[in-house]
Design an enzyme around this catalytic site. Structure first.
Site, short mmCIF file in Angstrom:
data_model
loop_
_atom_site.label_atom_id
_atom_site.label_comp_id
_atom_site.label_asym_id
_atom_site.label_seq_id
_atom_site.Cartn_x
_atom_site.Cartn_y
_atom_site.Cartn_z
CB SER A 19 -0.39 -0.16 0.95
OG SER A 19 -1.36 1.39 1.59
CG HIS A 44 -4.14 -1.50 -1.23
ND1 HIS A 44 -5.22 -1.91 -1.67
CD2 HIS A 44 -4.16 -0.62 0.02
CE1 HIS A 44 -6.29 -2.26 -0.83
NE2 HIS A 44 -6.25 -1.01 0.19
CG ASP A 46 -5.25 2.98 1.26
OD1 ASP A 46 -5.93 2.11 0.82
OD2 ASP A 46 -3.90 2.39 1.78
CG MET A 48 -8.20 7.97 2.23
SD MET A 48 -7.44 7.94 4.65
CE MET A 48 -6.28 6.11 4.40
CG HIS A 77 -9.19 0.09 0.23
ND1 HIS A 77 -8.75 -0.22 0.77
CD2 HIS A 77 -10.82 0.62 -0.14
CE1 HIS A 77 -9.53 -0.02 1.94
NE2 HIS A 77 -10.86 -0.03 1.61
CG MET A 79 -11.35 3.60 2.32
SD MET A 79 -9.95 3.24 3.26
CE MET A 79 -8.02 3.97 2.29
CG MET A 148 -11.84 -2.37 5.52
SD MET A 148 -9.70 -1.92 4.55
CE MET A 148 -8.67 -1.72 5.99
N GLY A 153 -8.72 4.07 7.17
CA GLY A 153 -8.42 5.61 8.09
C GLY A 153 -6.95 6.05 7.24
CG PHE A 154 -5.47 7.01 10.16
CD1 PHE A 154 -4.95 8.41 9.31
CD2 PHE A 154 -6.35 7.17 10.80
CE1 PHE A 154 -5.34 9.70 10.16
CE2 PHE A 154 -7.58 8.41 10.92
CZ PHE A 154 -6.88 9.58 10.65
N GLY A 155 -2.77 4.11 8.14
CA GLY A 155 -1.37 2.88 7.69
C GLY A 155 -1.12 2.80 9.16
N GLY A 156 -0.21 1.21 9.54
CA GLY A 156 0.40 1.73 10.52
C GLY A 156 -0.35 1.26 12.01
CG ASP A 186 -6.24 -2.32 3.67
OD1 ASP A 186 -5.39 -2.30 4.14
OD2 ASP A 186 -6.92 -1.77 2.76
N GLY A 187 -4.92 -4.02 6.74
CA GLY A 187 -4.75 -3.27 7.66
C GLY A 187 -4.01 -4.49 8.97
N GLY A 188 -3.00 -3.75 9.07
CA GLY A 188 -2.44 -4.12 9.57
C GLY A 188 -1.19 -5.74 10.14
N GLY A 208 0.92 -2.37 4.12
CA GLY A 208 2.06 -0.46 3.92
C GLY A 208 2.89 -0.20 4.76
C1 DX5 Z 1 -6.39 2.29 5.87
C2 DX5 Z 1 -6.05 1.28 4.09
C3 DX5 Z 1 -4.83 0.09 4.34
C4 DX5 Z 1 -3.27 0.69 5.00
C5 DX5 Z 1 -2.89 -0.10 5.78
O1 DX5 Z 1 -7.26 2.23 5.74
O2 DX5 Z 1 -6.92 0.81 3.69
O3 DX5 Z 1 -4.73 -0.24 3.20
O4 DX5 Z 1 -2.27 1.46 4.36
O5 DX5 Z 1 -1.76 0.14 6.25
P1 DX5 Z 1 -0.94 -0.89 6.60
O6 DX5 Z 1 -0.12 -2.51 6.38
O7 DX5 Z 1 0.12 -0.15 7.56
O8 DX5 Z 1 -2.10 -1.19 8.05
ZN ZN Z 2 -6.76 -0.08 1.57
#
Ligand code: DX5
Ligand code: ZN
Length: 231
Positions: A19, A44, A46, A48, A77, A79, A148, A153-156, A186-188, A208
């Site tokens: 991502s 990927h 994102d 938003m 993706h 959002m 999800m 909304g956020f990476g990490g 997707d996520g974590g 990501g």
């Molecule tokens: C979060 C995004 C994800 C994000 C995942 O809302 O949809 O695609 O980039 O990031 P990580 O892998 O850091 O959780």
């Molecule tokens: Zn995503």
């Protein structure tokens, strides 16, 4: 112009989709080349809108800049609260897959039909608290379902403990439909949670932070693939 999507059909293999939300935007081209060389399957992206999620990210111009500059399929993706008006601009920019949220405010069937009519693969994403059964009316129209595993909304963020059960439920829906539909998570995702997600039925993994913020992104990507494939 109708495009030919680069997104492959379900092939029994694990796909890894880094991502770019966690990429260094000053060096986006280099970061994309690094993951492409390292064997990533898709990229990927994102999108938003500050309404559906409390953050802003990219628009069609980023997809346009990537289109033709990488061989990776552009897994986009959305959002956003109102995806319908954005289908055409993202398709024109070169998206290979457009995933909309089941919780979005537009008519989902109409939105999927529009995506398909433009030669782009279709996806629906569900948030962590959405009942997977709500996907049932759409299964015939889908190339991919995105679960999800964090609140979007956020990476990490950290992989949520309820996600394996949601993935298993979606995997059962896909199996019962008799259709070939990717199950993306997707996520974590990192080398640990990748194994858990794959065991629960995921065959496409977004990551990501674990890839782009690793000391060696190529090694991190391969560890995720190995963890997900070695189950
Ligand atoms: C979060 C995004 C994800 C994000 C995942 O809302 O949809 O695609 O980039 O990031 P990580 O892998 O850091 O959780
Ligand atoms: Zn995503």
């Amino acid at each position: 112009m109708k495009k030919t999507s680069k997104m492959p059909a379900v092939n029994g293999k694990i796909s890894i989709a880094p991502s770019i939300l966690s990429a260094d935007l000053f060096a986006l081209g280099q970061d994309v080349q690094t993951v492409e060389k390292a064997g990533a399957d898709w990229l990927h992206i994102d999108i938003m809108d500050g309404h559906f999620v409390p953050n802003l990210s990219f628009g069609p111009s980023v997809v346009k800049s990537l289109n033709g500059r990488t061989a990776l399929a552009l897994d986009t993706h959305l959002m956003v609260e109102h995806p319908f008006p954005f289908v055409e601009p993202f398709a024109a920019a070169g998206a290979d897959l457009l995933t909309v949220h089941l919780e979005a405010k537009d008519d989902i069937k109409q939105t999927l039909a529009k995506i398909k009519s433009l030669g782009v693969k279709t996806g629906i994403s569900i948030k962590p608290d959405t009942d997977p059964q709500a996907l049932l009316p759409f299964l015939d129209e889908l190339d991919l379902i995105l679960v999800m595993s964090v609140y979007p909304g956020f990476g990490g963020q950290s992989f949520l403990p309820q996600s394996p059960a949601q993935l298993t439920a979606v995997r059962t829906l896909i199996k019962n439909s008799g259709r070939k539909i990717w199950l993306e998570v997707d996520g974590g995702i990192n080398a640990q949670t990748a194994a858990t997600a794959a065991k629960a039925g995921a065959d496409a993994l977004v990551a990501g932070n674990a890839i782009f913020n690793a000391a060696d992104p190529a090694t991190a990507l391969n560890q995720i693939r190995q963890a997900a494939s070695g189950i």
